[in-house]
Design an enzyme around this catalytic site. Structure first.
Site, PDB file in Angstrom:
ATOM      1  CE  LYS A 152      -2.204  -1.166   3.849  1.00  0.00           C
ATOM      2  NZ  LYS A 152      -1.641  -2.496   4.154  1.00  0.00           N
ATOM      3  NE  ARG A 170       1.497  -5.215  10.994  1.00  0.00           N
ATOM      4  CZ  ARG A 170       2.692  -5.097  10.400  1.00  0.00           C
ATOM      5  NH1 ARG A 170       3.779  -5.601  10.949  1.00  0.00           N
ATOM      6  NH2 ARG A 170       2.789  -4.457   9.249  1.00  0.00           N
TER       7      ARG A 170
HETATM    8  P1  AP5 Z   1       4.656  -1.610   1.980  1.00  0.00           P
HETATM    9  O1  AP5 Z   1       4.526  -0.803   0.754  1.00  0.00           O
HETATM   10  O2  AP5 Z   1       5.206  -0.968   3.201  1.00  0.00           O
HETATM   11  O3  AP5 Z   1       3.291  -2.354   2.317  1.00  0.00           O
HETATM   12  P2  AP5 Z   1       2.071  -1.858   3.173  1.00  0.00           P
HETATM   13  O4  AP5 Z   1       0.871  -2.507   2.603  1.00  0.00           O
HETATM   14  O5  AP5 Z   1       2.089  -0.367   3.283  1.00  0.00           O
HETATM   15  O6  AP5 Z   1       2.442  -2.546   4.559  1.00  0.00           O
HETATM   16  P3  AP5 Z   1       2.308  -1.992   6.034  1.00  0.00           P
HETATM   17  O7  AP5 Z   1       3.144  -2.873   6.878  1.00  0.00           O
HETATM   18  O8  AP5 Z   1       2.525  -0.531   6.110  1.00  0.00           O
HETATM   19  O9  AP5 Z   1       0.774  -2.321   6.277  1.00  0.00           O
HETATM   20  P4  AP5 Z   1      -0.044  -2.333   7.576  1.00  0.00           P
HETATM   21  O10 AP5 Z   1      -1.417  -2.333   7.056  1.00  0.00           O
HETATM   22  O11 AP5 Z   1       0.312  -3.433   8.501  1.00  0.00           O
HETATM   23  O12 AP5 Z   1       0.462  -1.045   8.356  1.00  0.00           O
HETATM   24  P5  AP5 Z   1      -0.143   0.375   8.619  1.00  0.00           P
HETATM   25  O13 AP5 Z   1       0.992   1.295   8.738  1.00  0.00           O
HETATM   26  O14 AP5 Z   1      -1.258   0.708   7.720  1.00  0.00           O
HETATM   27  O15 AP5 Z   1       5.557  -2.892   1.612  1.00  0.00           O
HETATM   28  C1  AP5 Z   1       5.955  -3.820   2.602  1.00  0.00           C
HETATM   29  C2  AP5 Z   1       7.352  -4.344   2.283  1.00  0.00           C
HETATM   30  O16 AP5 Z   1       7.303  -5.104   1.071  1.00  0.00           O
HETATM   31  C3  AP5 Z   1       8.391  -3.245   2.037  1.00  0.00           C
HETATM   32  O17 AP5 Z   1       9.615  -3.646   2.546  1.00  0.00           O
HETATM   33  C4  AP5 Z   1       8.408  -3.102   0.506  1.00  0.00           C
HETATM   34  O18 AP5 Z   1       9.642  -2.648   0.047  1.00  0.00           O
HETATM   35  C5  AP5 Z   1       8.120  -4.527   0.072  1.00  0.00           C
HETATM   36  N1  AP5 Z   1       7.373  -4.598  -1.204  1.00  0.00           N
HETATM   37  C6  AP5 Z   1       6.352  -3.781  -1.597  1.00  0.00           C
HETATM   38  N2  AP5 Z   1       5.887  -4.158  -2.805  1.00  0.00           N
HETATM   39  C7  AP5 Z   1       6.614  -5.246  -3.179  1.00  0.00           C
HETATM   40  C8  AP5 Z   1       6.597  -6.102  -4.328  1.00  0.00           C
HETATM   41  N3  AP5 Z   1       5.750  -5.904  -5.342  1.00  0.00           N
HETATM   42  N4  AP5 Z   1       7.489  -7.124  -4.380  1.00  0.00           N
HETATM   43  C9  AP5 Z   1       8.369  -7.339  -3.345  1.00  0.00           C
HETATM   44  N5  AP5 Z   1       8.428  -6.552  -2.231  1.00  0.00           N
HETATM   45  C10 AP5 Z   1       7.574  -5.530  -2.148  1.00  0.00           C
HETATM   46  O19 AP5 Z   1      -0.793   0.178  10.097  1.00  0.00           O
HETATM   47  C11 AP5 Z   1       0.032  -0.097  11.210  1.00  0.00           C
HETATM   48  C12 AP5 Z   1      -0.818  -0.179  12.472  1.00  0.00           C
HETATM   49  O20 AP5 Z   1      -1.433   1.111  12.712  1.00  0.00           O
HETATM   50  C13 AP5 Z   1      -2.009  -1.145  12.426  1.00  0.00           C
HETATM   51  O21 AP5 Z   1      -1.625  -2.462  12.764  1.00  0.00           O
HETATM   52  C14 AP5 Z   1      -2.948  -0.522  13.459  1.00  0.00           C
HETATM   53  O22 AP5 Z   1      -2.518  -0.823  14.751  1.00  0.00           O
HETATM   54  C15 AP5 Z   1      -2.752   0.977  13.230  1.00  0.00           C
HETATM   55  N6  AP5 Z   1      -3.702   1.518  12.241  1.00  0.00           N
HETATM   56  C16 AP5 Z   1      -3.390   2.017  11.005  1.00  0.00           C
HETATM   57  N7  AP5 Z   1      -4.489   2.401  10.353  1.00  0.00           N
HETATM   58  C17 AP5 Z   1      -5.534   2.145  11.178  1.00  0.00           C
HETATM   59  C18 AP5 Z   1      -6.937   2.290  11.048  1.00  0.00           C
HETATM   60  N8  AP5 Z   1      -7.491   2.778   9.931  1.00  0.00           N
HETATM   61  N9  AP5 Z   1      -7.716   1.912  12.100  1.00  0.00           N
HETATM   62  C19 AP5 Z   1      -7.186   1.418  13.217  1.00  0.00           C
HETATM   63  N10 AP5 Z   1      -5.863   1.238  13.406  1.00  0.00           N
HETATM   64  C20 AP5 Z   1      -5.037   1.587  12.385  1.00  0.00           C
HETATM   65 MG    MG Z   2       2.160   1.011   4.834  1.00  0.00          MG
END
Ligand code: AP5
Ligand code: MG
Length: 189
Positions: A13, A145
């Site tokens: 994402k 998660r």
């Molecule tokens: P990346 O692009 O970082 O993926 P992502 O989907 O953004 O992953 P996140 O870990 O950020 O998702 P998340 O949903 O757990 O975290 P968030 O911050 O939203 O890519 C991941 C890795 O893969 C990177 O190393 C990248 O280089 C690699 N990669 C990417 N594309 C690739 C490809 N095509 N091939 C190979 N490698 C690739 O949320 C964190 C926490 O915040 C949640 O757990 C929750 O506690 C809280 N939170 C956030 N939003 C809310 C909400 N709306 N409501 C309640 N709590 C919330």
């Molecule tokens: Mg992210």
């Protein structure tokens, strides 16, 4: 135009949001990044959020929604095309987002679902944990998660399919190919 970039932890994402910003100039709302910034600055919100994030749980909907409500009226966001990354994450958040946007004469135009098998997600997140040390990228929190995603967030796919706005993208391809697929899709919206 308002897009939601949707999918499990590690599906890409954040990576694909960056590409969309470069190419189309969206304003990026990443709720995860916003919360991590508060944690780093040790704000009141950050202290609350850290307890949930470190366990892989979602922060309460009311808290998340009040942050989005305020953000949507801020001068840097107003009248911009937005990409929502990591939000909405529950059916309740999606319903409330709809109301917040309707109130402002707006809507979600498309939901881009990046679909990636769980084993690949775990591999990516463990690798990122080793490289960058994001606190929630450890195996126990990653498993939690993913459980939270399957139980609380995945039902949103059906929610947006019923509204005709869900678009599937194969998130297991190269970063460039996925960006190209998304750009082609955005051109049709
Ligand atoms: P990346 O692009 O970082 O993926 P992502 O989907 O953004 O992953 P996140 O870990 O950020 O998702 P998340 O949903 O757990 O975290 P968030 O911050 O939203 O890519 C991941 C890795 O893969 C990177 O190393 C990248 O280089 C690699 N990669 C990417 N594309 C690739 C490809 N095509 N091939 C190979 N490698 C690739 O949320 C964190 C926490 O915040 C949640 O757990 C929750 O506690 C809280 N939170 C956030 N939003 C809310 C909400 N709306 N409501 C309640 N709590 C919330
Ligand atoms: Mg992210």
């Amino acid at each position: 135009m308002n897009l939601v970039i949707f999918g499990a932890p590690g599906c890409g994402k954040g990576t694909q949001s960056e590409r969309l910003i470069d190419r189309f100039g969206f304003y990026h709302i990443s709720t995860g990044e916003l919360l991590r910034d508060h944690i780093a600055r040790k704000t009141e919100l950050g202290i609350i959020a850290e307890k949930y994030i470190s366990q892989g749980h979602l922060i309460p909907d009311e808290l998340m929604l009040s942050i989005i409500d305020v953000l949507l009226d801020s001068p840097e966001v107003k009248d911009r095309s937005i990409i929502f990354d990591g939000f909405p994450r529950t059916v309740n958040q999606a319903e409330e987002l709809e109301k917040l946007l309707v109130k402002r004469g707006n809507k979600v135009d498309a939901v881009i679902g990046l679909e990636v098998p769980d084993e690949e997600l775990v591999e990516r997140l463990i690798k990122r944990g080793q490289d960058s040390g994001r606190a929630d990228d450890n195996i126990d929190t990653i498993k939690e998660r993913l459980d939270v995603y399957h139980n609380q967030t995945q039902p949103l796919k059906k929610f947006y399919q019923e509204r005709g706005s869900y678009r599937t993208i194969n998130g297991s391809q190269s970063i460039d190919k996925i960006a190209e697929d998304i750009a082609q899709l955005v051109a049709t919206i």
